[in-house]
Design a protein around this motif. Structure first.
Motif, PDB file in Angstrom:
ATOM      1  N   GLY A 177       0.774  -1.232   0.000  1.00  0.00           N
ATOM      2  CA  GLY A 177       0.000   0.000   0.000  1.00  0.00           C
ATOM      3  C   GLY A 177       0.806   1.282   0.000  1.00  0.00           C
ATOM      4  O   GLY A 177       0.348   2.307  -0.514  1.00  0.00           O
ATOM      5  N   VAL A 178       2.025   1.247   0.559  1.00  0.00           N
ATOM      6  CA  VAL A 178       2.860   2.460   0.599  1.00  0.00           C
ATOM      7  C   VAL A 178       3.114   2.993  -0.805  1.00  0.00           C
ATOM      8  O   VAL A 178       3.258   4.201  -1.005  1.00  0.00           O
ATOM      9  CB  VAL A 178       4.186   2.170   1.332  1.00  0.00           C
ATOM     10  N   SER A 179       3.142   2.102  -1.790  1.00  0.00           N
ATOM     11  CA  SER A 179       3.391   2.533  -3.176  1.00  0.00           C
ATOM     12  C   SER A 179       2.303   3.461  -3.694  1.00  0.00           C
ATOM     13  O   SER A 179       2.527   4.212  -4.651  1.00  0.00           O
ATOM     14  CB  SER A 179       3.502   1.316  -4.095  1.00  0.00           C
ATOM     15  N   THR A 180       1.123   3.425  -3.070  1.00  0.00           N
ATOM     16  CA  THR A 180       0.009   4.272  -3.517  1.00  0.00           C
ATOM     17  C   THR A 180      -0.053   5.602  -2.779  1.00  0.00           C
ATOM     18  O   THR A 180      -0.851   6.465  -3.149  1.00  0.00           O
ATOM     19  CB  THR A 180      -1.343   3.544  -3.318  1.00  0.00           C
ATOM     20  N   PHE A 181       0.779   5.761  -1.742  1.00  0.00           N
ATOM     21  CA  PHE A 181       0.742   6.985  -0.945  1.00  0.00           C
ATOM     22  C   PHE A 181       1.430   8.121  -1.704  1.00  0.00           C
ATOM     23  O   PHE A 181       2.473   7.911  -2.339  1.00  0.00           O
ATOM     24  CB  PHE A 181       1.444   6.792   0.400  1.00  0.00           C
ATOM     25  N   LYS A 182       0.884   9.298  -1.574  1.00  0.00           N
ATOM     26  CA  LYS A 182       1.417  10.459  -2.300  1.00  0.00           C
ATOM     27  C   LYS A 182       2.894  10.678  -1.990  1.00  0.00           C
ATOM     28  O   LYS A 182       3.686  10.993  -2.883  1.00  0.00           O
ATOM     29  CB  LYS A 182       0.613  11.709  -1.930  1.00  0.00           C
ATOM     30  N   LEU A 200       3.741  -8.710  -4.909  1.00  0.00           N
ATOM     31  CA  LEU A 200       2.712  -7.862  -4.321  1.00  0.00           C
ATOM     32  C   LEU A 200       2.376  -8.339  -2.916  1.00  0.00           C
ATOM     33  O   LEU A 200       2.480  -9.530  -2.603  1.00  0.00           O
ATOM     34  CB  LEU A 200       1.444  -7.890  -5.171  1.00  0.00           C
ATOM     35  N   GLU A 201       1.953  -7.413  -2.083  1.00  0.00           N
ATOM     36  CA  GLU A 201       1.543  -7.757  -0.721  1.00  0.00           C
ATOM     37  C   GLU A 201       0.580  -6.698  -0.205  1.00  0.00           C
ATOM     38  O   GLU A 201       0.554  -5.566  -0.711  1.00  0.00           O
ATOM     39  CB  GLU A 201       2.758  -7.833   0.204  1.00  0.00           C
ATOM     40  N   THR A 202      -0.210  -7.074   0.810  1.00  0.00           N
ATOM     41  CA  THR A 202      -1.050  -6.072   1.467  1.00  0.00           C
ATOM     42  C   THR A 202      -0.570  -5.749   2.875  1.00  0.00           C
ATOM     43  O   THR A 202      -0.784  -4.650   3.362  1.00  0.00           O
ATOM     44  CB  THR A 202      -2.519  -6.535   1.555  1.00  0.00           C
ATOM     45  N   ASP A 203       0.069  -6.718   3.540  1.00  0.00           N
ATOM     46  CA  ASP A 203       0.386  -6.594   4.968  1.00  0.00           C
ATOM     47  C   ASP A 203      -0.895  -6.401   5.781  1.00  0.00           C
ATOM     48  O   ASP A 203      -0.899  -5.743   6.814  1.00  0.00           O
ATOM     49  CB  ASP A 203       1.368  -5.451   5.242  1.00  0.00           C
ATOM     50  N   VAL A 225      -2.841  -1.854  -5.487  1.00  0.00           N
ATOM     51  CA  VAL A 225      -1.373  -1.811  -5.512  1.00  0.00           C
ATOM     52  C   VAL A 225      -0.873  -2.117  -6.919  1.00  0.00           C
ATOM     53  O   VAL A 225      -0.004  -1.419  -7.453  1.00  0.00           O
ATOM     54  CB  VAL A 225      -0.779  -2.805  -4.491  1.00  0.00           C
ATOM     55  N   ALA A 226      -1.436  -3.165  -7.519  1.00  0.00           N
ATOM     56  CA  ALA A 226      -1.035  -3.531  -8.879  1.00  0.00           C
ATOM     57  C   ALA A 226      -1.297  -2.397  -9.869  1.00  0.00           C
ATOM     58  O   ALA A 226      -0.471  -2.122 -10.750  1.00  0.00           O
ATOM     59  CB  ALA A 226      -1.776  -4.791  -9.315  1.00  0.00           C
ATOM     60  N   ALA A 227      -2.421  -1.725  -9.700  1.00  0.00           N
ATOM     61  CA  ALA A 227      -2.761  -0.623 -10.601  1.00  0.00           C
ATOM     62  C   ALA A 227      -1.758   0.520 -10.481  1.00  0.00           C
ATOM     63  O   ALA A 227      -1.364   1.130 -11.482  1.00  0.00           O
ATOM     64  CB  ALA A 227      -4.171  -0.126 -10.313  1.00  0.00           C
ATOM     65  N   ARG A 228      -1.342   0.813  -9.251  1.00  0.00           N
ATOM     66  CA  ARG A 228      -0.359   1.886  -9.049  1.00  0.00           C
ATOM     67  C   ARG A 228       0.987   1.515  -9.667  1.00  0.00           C
ATOM     68  O   ARG A 228       1.639   2.353 -10.293  1.00  0.00           O
ATOM     69  CB  ARG A 228      -0.202   2.157  -7.543  1.00  0.00           C
ATOM     70  N   ILE A 229       1.383   0.266  -9.527  1.00  0.00           N
ATOM     71  CA  ILE A 229       2.657  -0.164 -10.127  1.00  0.00           C
ATOM     72  C   ILE A 229       2.582  -0.072 -11.647  1.00  0.00           C
ATOM     73  O   ILE A 229       3.529   0.386 -12.299  1.00  0.00           O
ATOM     74  CB  ILE A 229       2.999  -1.599  -9.677  1.00  0.00           C
ATOM     75  N   SER A 230       1.460  -0.476 -12.225  1.00  0.00           N
ATOM     76  CA  SER A 230       1.324  -0.393 -13.683  1.00  0.00           C
ATOM     77  C   SER A 230       1.388   1.052 -14.159  1.00  0.00           C
ATOM     78  O   SER A 230       1.953   1.348 -15.220  1.00  0.00           O
ATOM     79  CB  SER A 230       0.014  -1.048 -14.137  1.00  0.00           C
ATOM     80  N   GLU A 231       0.851   1.949 -13.348  1.00  0.00           N
ATOM     81  CA  GLU A 231       0.898   3.383 -13.674  1.00  0.00           C
ATOM     82  C   GLU A 231       2.332   3.903 -13.631  1.00  0.00           C
ATOM     83  O   GLU A 231       2.786   4.597 -14.552  1.00  0.00           O
ATOM     84  CB  GLU A 231       0.026   4.135 -12.677  1.00  0.00           C
ATOM     85  N   ILE A 232       3.056   3.564 -12.571  1.00  0.00           N
ATOM     86  CA  ILE A 232       4.439   4.031 -12.420  1.00  0.00           C
ATOM     87  C   ILE A 232       5.327   3.472 -13.527  1.00  0.00           C
ATOM     88  O   ILE A 232       6.173   4.183 -14.077  1.00  0.00           O
ATOM     89  CB  ILE A 232       4.996   3.633 -11.041  1.00  0.00           C
ATOM     90  N   LYS A 233       5.138   2.197 -13.875  1.00  0.00           N
ATOM     91  CA  LYS A 233       6.015   1.548 -14.832  1.00  0.00           C
ATOM     92  C   LYS A 233       5.506   1.634 -16.271  1.00  0.00           C
ATOM     93  O   LYS A 233       6.143   1.086 -17.199  1.00  0.00           O
ATOM     94  CB  LYS A 233       6.238   0.084 -14.445  1.00  0.00           C
ATOM     95  N   SER A 234       4.380   2.287 -16.467  1.00  0.00           N
ATOM     96  CA  SER A 234       3.812   2.453 -17.812  1.00  0.00           C
ATOM     97  C   SER A 234       3.664   1.110 -18.524  1.00  0.00           C
ATOM     98  O   SER A 234       4.084   0.935 -19.679  1.00  0.00           O
ATOM     99  CB  SER A 234       4.671   3.404 -18.646  1.00  0.00           C
ATOM    100  N   CYS A 235       3.086   0.165 -17.804  1.00  0.00           N
ATOM    101  CA  CYS A 235       2.811  -1.139 -18.396  1.00  0.00           C
ATOM    102  C   CYS A 235       1.370  -1.513 -18.066  1.00  0.00           C
ATOM    103  O   CYS A 235       0.688  -0.798 -17.338  1.00  0.00           O
ATOM    104  CB  CYS A 235       3.789  -2.194 -17.877  1.00  0.00           C
ATOM    105  N   THR A 236       0.917  -2.614 -18.599  1.00  0.00           N
ATOM    106  CA  THR A 236      -0.476  -2.991 -18.381  1.00  0.00           C
ATOM    107  C   THR A 236      -0.660  -3.647 -17.020  1.00  0.00           C
ATOM    108  O   THR A 236       0.272  -4.213 -16.441  1.00  0.00           O
ATOM    109  CB  THR A 236      -0.960  -3.961 -19.469  1.00  0.00           C
ATOM    110  N   LEU A 237      -1.897  -3.598 -16.535  1.00  0.00           N
ATOM    111  CA  LEU A 237      -2.246  -4.273 -15.294  1.00  0.00           C
ATOM    112  C   LEU A 237      -2.052  -5.779 -15.453  1.00  0.00           C
ATOM    113  O   LEU A 237      -1.595  -6.455 -14.516  1.00  0.00           O
ATOM    114  CB  LEU A 237      -3.693  -3.953 -14.919  1.00  0.00           C
TER     115      LEU A 237
END
Length: 253
Positions: A177-182, A200-203, A225-237
């Motif tokens: 979840g930290v990956s989604t924090f501003k 991926l993890e939720t903790d 979390v997966a959606a945020r990573i795909s956004e950062i890395k410019s790849c698909t979900l």
């Protein structure tokens, strides 16, 4: 598209009232496996029961650093006996935590060494908790590394250099979840490293991702979390799901 939650404490008391419903929500969100890092002796029986009722939830065995006290050798001795009774998917949650209390730092270090020994002996991964203690954790991993030690730096929140140091020791990075924090600070790390080093993890029940931040976390929130990573890395979900799922399956195989 399926996901694996590599770190969720679904045995926690926070889920006592709606555990079954929570697990059904996870399946509905395409989370097909959950790995449960143990905390201490008191959490074992609930964890084992969840695994019995839901075989897609997998038990790990370990002593969380915040639960390492003067009697840690006795506790670890009692835990170790379980390896002769049944198998575990990994060791953990082990590691070092200097954030809350430094009273038992030396005991934490020795407990980590002992648990690294379990991981090597039983040829299973170790899941590491490190808070305000990355360098000391890394040094122990380097000291214990014999070419077979592998695992996850859970809830990774360090620098690009620290990420690479963990990867160099044959460890994956647990991203939640930290990956989604501003101001989570993980965007530069995720931009710099290959997805093949990420799980991926939720903790759960902690660190719920945006837009659920501040609420009790649960595995069904993993797609955020997966959606945020795909956004950062410019790849698909789909790519994030496929690669991180493969990484987790390979690690815990």
């Amino acid at each position: 598209m399926t996901y694996i939650d590599s770190h969720a404490h679904v045995f926690s008391p926070e889920f006592e009232q709606d555990r079954e419903e929570m697990l059904q929500r996870a399946l509905a969100a395409h989370v097909t496996e959950v790995y449960m890092p143990n905390i201490d002796l008191s959490s074992l029986q609930t964890m084992f029961q969840i695994e019995k009722d839901h075989p897609w939830c997998h038990s790990l065995l370990g002593l969380h650093p915040c639960h390492v006290f003067q009697d840690y050798k006795e506790v670890l001795g009692e835990m170790e006996q379980w390896f002769s009774v049944r198998s575990f998917k990994g060791v953990g949650e082990a590691g070092l935590d200097y954030y809350w209390d430094k009273t038992f730092v030396q005991e934490q270090k020795e407990a980590l060494r002992i648990q690294c020994g379990w991981a090597k002996q039983y040829q299973i991964p170790i899941v590491l908790h490190t808070r305000d203690a990355f360098q000391d954790t890394l040094e122990i991993i380097k000291e214990q590394q014999d070419g077979t030690l592998r695992g996850i730096f859970h809830c990774f929140s360090g620098t690009v250099a620290e990420a690479q140091a963990a990867i160099d020791q044959n460890f994956l990075l647990g991203i939640g979840g930290v990956s989604t924090f501003k101001n989570g600070g993980l965007a530069p790390v995720l931009e710099a490293i290959d997805l093949k080093h990420v799980v991926l993890e939720t903790d759960s029940p902690y660190l719920a991702p945006v837009p659920k931040r501040g609420k009790r976390n649960e595995p069904s929130y993993l797609p955020y979390v997966a959606a945020r990573i795909s956004e950062i890395k410019s790849c698909t979900l789909d790519e994030v799901a496929a690669v991180t799922t493969a990484n987790a399956k390979n690690l815990f195989a």
